[in-house]
Motif scaffolding. Sequence first.
Motif, short mmCIF file in Angstrom:
data_model
loop_
_atom_site.label_atom_id
_atom_site.label_comp_id
_atom_site.label_asym_id
_atom_site.label_seq_id
_atom_site.Cartn_x
_atom_site.Cartn_y
_atom_site.Cartn_z
N ASN A 162 0.83 -1.21 0.00
CA ASN A 162 0.00 0.00 0.00
C ASN A 162 0.86 1.26 0.00
OD1 ASN A 162 -2.36 -1.47 0.01
ND2 ASN A 162 -2.61 -1.40 2.21
N GLU A 163 1.92 1.23 0.81
CA GLU A 163 2.79 2.41 0.91
C GLU A 163 3.47 2.71 -0.42
OE1 GLU A 163 5.47 1.57 4.04
OE2 GLU A 163 3.97 1.70 5.64
N ARG A 164 3.87 1.66 -1.14
CA ARG A 164 4.62 1.88 -2.38
C ARG A 164 3.73 2.27 -3.56
NH1 ARG A 164 7.67 -2.71 -1.08
NH2 ARG A 164 6.60 -3.86 -2.70
N GLN A 165 2.42 2.18 -3.39
CA GLN A 165 1.57 2.60 -4.49
C GLN A 165 0.87 3.94 -4.22
OE1 GLN A 165 -1.60 -0.13 -5.17
NE2 GLN A 165 -2.40 -0.01 -3.10
N LEU A 166 1.18 4.57 -3.08
CA LEU A 166 0.53 5.84 -2.77
C LEU A 166 0.84 6.91 -3.81
CD1 LEU A 166 0.99 6.00 1.11
CD2 LEU A 166 -1.12 5.59 -0.16
N TRP A 167 2.05 6.89 -4.39
CA TRP A 167 2.42 7.92 -5.36
C TRP A 167 1.49 7.90 -6.58
CZ3 TRP A 167 4.10 6.90 -10.40
CH2 TRP A 167 4.37 5.56 -10.69
N MET A 168 0.84 6.77 -6.83
CA MET A 168 -0.06 6.69 -7.97
C MET A 168 -1.31 7.55 -7.78
SD MET A 168 0.12 2.61 -8.82
CE MET A 168 1.69 1.81 -9.23
N ASN A 169 -1.58 7.98 -6.55
CA ASN A 169 -2.74 8.83 -6.28
C ASN A 169 -2.38 10.31 -6.27
OD1 ASN A 169 -5.01 6.84 -5.61
ND2 ASN A 169 -3.30 6.08 -4.38
N THR A 170 -1.21 10.64 -6.79
CA THR A 170 -0.82 12.05 -6.90
C THR A 170 -1.87 12.81 -7.71
OG1 THR A 170 1.52 11.49 -6.78
CG2 THR A 170 0.95 13.59 -7.81
N GLY A 171 -2.22 13.98 -7.21
CA GLY A 171 -3.21 14.78 -7.90
C GLY A 171 -4.61 14.59 -7.39
N VAL A 172 -4.86 13.51 -6.63
CA VAL A 172 -6.18 13.28 -6.06
C VAL A 172 -6.34 14.15 -4.82
CG1 VAL A 172 -7.73 11.56 -5.06
CG2 VAL A 172 -6.19 10.93 -6.94
N LYS A 173 -7.48 14.76 -4.68
CA LYS A 173 -7.70 15.68 -3.57
C LYS A 173 -7.48 14.96 -2.24
CE LYS A 173 -11.19 18.77 -1.59
NZ LYS A 173 -12.58 19.26 -1.69
N GLY A 174 -6.69 15.57 -1.37
CA GLY A 174 -6.44 15.02 -0.05
C GLY A 174 -5.29 14.04 0.02
N ALA A 175 -4.63 13.79 -1.13
CA ALA A 175 -3.55 12.81 -1.13
C ALA A 175 -2.17 13.44 -1.20
CB ALA A 175 -3.73 11.83 -2.30
N THR A 176 -2.07 14.69 -1.58
CA THR A 176 -0.78 15.30 -1.85
C THR A 176 -0.61 16.58 -1.04
OG1 THR A 176 -0.96 14.47 -4.10
CG2 THR A 176 0.77 16.06 -3.69
N ALA A 177 0.54 16.73 -0.42
CA ALA A 177 0.85 17.95 0.32
C ALA A 177 1.73 18.86 -0.53
CB ALA A 177 1.57 17.59 1.62
N ALA A 178 1.59 20.17 -0.35
CA ALA A 178 2.35 21.13 -1.15
C ALA A 178 3.79 21.21 -0.66
CB ALA A 178 1.69 22.51 -1.07
N THR A 179 4.72 21.40 -1.60
CA THR A 179 6.12 21.63 -1.27
C THR A 179 6.62 22.78 -2.13
OG1 THR A 179 7.03 20.16 -2.96
CG2 THR A 179 6.41 19.14 -0.87
N SER A 180 7.91 23.09 -2.02
CA SER A 180 8.47 24.21 -2.78
C SER A 180 9.12 23.75 -4.08
CB SER A 180 9.51 24.94 -1.92
OG SER A 180 10.53 24.03 -1.52
N ALA A 181 8.93 22.47 -4.47
CA ALA A 181 9.56 21.95 -5.68
C ALA A 181 8.96 22.59 -6.93
CB ALA A 181 9.40 20.44 -5.74
N ASP A 182 9.71 22.50 -8.04
CA ASP A 182 9.16 22.96 -9.32
C ASP A 182 7.94 22.12 -9.66
OD1 ASP A 182 11.22 24.80 -9.68
OD2 ASP A 182 12.53 23.31 -10.64
N PRO A 183 6.86 22.75 -10.11
CA PRO A 183 5.64 21.98 -10.41
C PRO A 183 5.91 20.92 -11.49
CG PRO A 183 5.18 24.33 -10.32
CD PRO A 183 6.67 24.20 -10.30
N LEU A 184 5.16 19.88 -11.40
CA LEU A 184 5.21 18.79 -12.38
C LEU A 184 3.83 18.63 -12.98
CD1 LEU A 184 6.73 16.24 -13.58
CD2 LEU A 184 5.70 14.96 -11.68
N TRP A 185 3.75 18.73 -14.32
CA TRP A 185 2.48 18.44 -14.97
C TRP A 185 2.23 16.94 -14.88
CZ3 TRP A 185 -1.54 21.22 -16.22
CH2 TRP A 185 -1.38 22.60 -16.40
N TRP A 186 1.05 16.60 -14.40
CA TRP A 186 0.74 15.21 -14.06
C TRP A 186 -0.63 14.84 -14.64
CZ3 TRP A 186 3.13 11.24 -11.32
CH2 TRP A 186 2.31 10.20 -10.85
N GLY A 187 -0.67 13.78 -15.41
CA GLY A 187 -1.93 13.25 -15.93
C GLY A 187 -1.94 11.74 -15.78
N ALA A 188 -2.67 11.25 -14.80
CA ALA A 188 -2.68 9.81 -14.51
C ALA A 188 -4.01 9.20 -14.96
CB ALA A 188 -2.46 9.56 -13.03
#
Length: 742
Positions: free
Chosen positions: A48-74
Amino acid sequence: MIAFSLRLAVSGGREAVARLLMIAAAVAVGVGLLLSTFAGVSAIDRANERQLWMNTGVKGATAATSADPLWWGARMDYYRGRTVFRADVAPTGPASPLPPGLSRLPAPGEYYASPALEKLLRDTPAVELGDRFPGRQVGTLGEDGLPSPDTLALVVGRTADEVKALPRATTVTSLATVLPHDCEYDCYGAGVHGDAMVLVLTVVAAALIFPVLVFIGTATRLSAATREQRYAAIRLVGATPGQVSVISAVESTLAAVIGTALGFGLFAALKPVVADVPFTGDRFFASDLTLTLPQAAGVVLGVPVAAALAARLALRRVTVSPLGVSRRVTPKPPSAWRLAPLVAGLAELGYFVGNRPETTDGQSTAYLTGFVLVMLGLVVSGPWLTMAAARAVARRTRRPAALIAMRRLADDPGAGFRSVAGVVLALFVTTATLAIMSTINANQGMLNGAPEVRKAIVDAPFGNRNDAALLPSVPDRVLARARAVPGFQGIALVHEDPAGTGQRSGRGIVPGLVSCADLAQIPVVGHCAPGAAVAAVDPYQLVGLVDASDREWPAAPVSEAEAAGLPVRMLYATTDGSKAAKEQLRTLFMKEFPHYEARLAEDWSSAGQKKLQGWRQLANVVLLTTLPIAGCSLAVSVVAGLSDRRRPFAMLRLTGAPLRLLRRVVGLESALPLLVVSALAIGTGFAAAAMFLKAQKDYDLVSPGPAYYGLTGFGLAASLGIIASTLPLLKRITGPEAARNG
């Protein structure tokens, strides 16, 4: 005393070694499977932990950081019932987030694929799968980003403009680290989230250890009976009955310690095998099957302690006299209060129907205690039920064998029930397991749709949303390529109805328009009214799972030419049902219309079917483990009972009782508690399964199929056969030498 007991445990030659190995083998099997169960829970958590990144972009799953934005379409794609996770990415700077398992982000025209997908691409024609993915593969996704060796996933490099055009595309500054609570359509990789599997594995752990403890207790009693002369010598030199019991309990504890050590070795040997069992629909990485320190310590300390308690309880009424006669203190008759744990367990399971705990841990605790109480209740209430049944039969029988057997059972019902306790528990576990599986299968097994529906493929905007950007038209070359696919049968274009000439669906879906000529090519979804040229259809109902060939769609007041000039909301194609035809059409549609999603009926139930497959695997493990251990326990228990009663039986033979009469007595003493309490165990299994299903799934219990009744009948017949196979021992152990005074 303990050191002396340890010396005695290993100083009896082959017989002592065989006894130790017998108990140790049973403990090793139980411990190995118990550790595998605990490791399976840990593996699910790590997956479960190793597949969490697949939910990037889903509301409530990602916290903001100061990194350069990444365009993401999953998106989630499918191939022959298997899910394929795909993420299209475009970095905006050197500090854009990097998915786990990658050393760098792919450039436009490049992609990284998981090992399983890489192999699938090599073995599959490109027109069925590879043509969906633009560019070329430049690397492999590492294990850090994959929940399973079977995971099909890829990360595709695109330009920012290409990603922006995809549905649900967004910019992110970090990858997901938590799974949202509201995780349905928009969540990826949630198919193996495993909360339900963790719950089932927790209950399975209790189901596995109970038969092993019963076996330890019965083997200890057999050991005491077969070592009567040695115990008598110890009594002659001043040992107390309690010390004799300690000696026997130490032997079982020693065997349990050896068995626990062997169980850890068995777990290590079985780890690659367990990793290959798709409990969640996919295999585990062997490295994920790890044990926590509390789990390992609990098994190392808990199993020997439980074995010692089981052995001590098994001998609490056995006394060896100085002349070598094993005697049993006549116990008090059991009271009806023994039914209390069974009633409490069923009441607890019943309470949670409509009051299910919110968290997985809470559910695990609730159902684990409920099932453990029920199993404990069956063991505790078994003697009382045996006594009640024996008294009832004794009042109505006049046959000597039946009368002797029933009177003996009524005098000591615990001894009679103890021989069949393992089988009773196995029947409860079998009934509950197969009843749950049958019900889940009945409710989810047909989610793939009717046979004709399974031959169709639907291409529509993501989520079939009303606000999606629609196709202005479908080029003739695409239609020509679709018709050229081997196995193609028909295709219909569902056009947008912006003027609302048809009736709006009660679900809020904008109605669509289909020419009757097209609709005739896909009869599974219905037909036009007589004389109509264009039908007004509900796109939502077109993607149903039932055969709707008898449905008549109302006519729309527009011409066929006018409908053909409207935007296309959906493509509905039918095939001959071959997987190659369906996947070629899917690949064609995905390549030509990347902002649409092409779906088959089987895709919509893919995650459910994977879980169902995992539960079937667990059911097989439980059944293949509990039934053999229960059979061994029954054989050992009957032999132990014969050894305990050889003097009374020898006295009966000296007074003229024929051997066949004694065999009938032994058979009836074992068969009555087996049949009576087994009936209760089966009924309790159905009741526990019904309450569990209602609380967890809101399903009504569905009767298991013929396989269950065949397995139950075979188990009971095999148990009676085991009892019968021990009867020849009567002649050997009830000779005149066994009738000495004590």
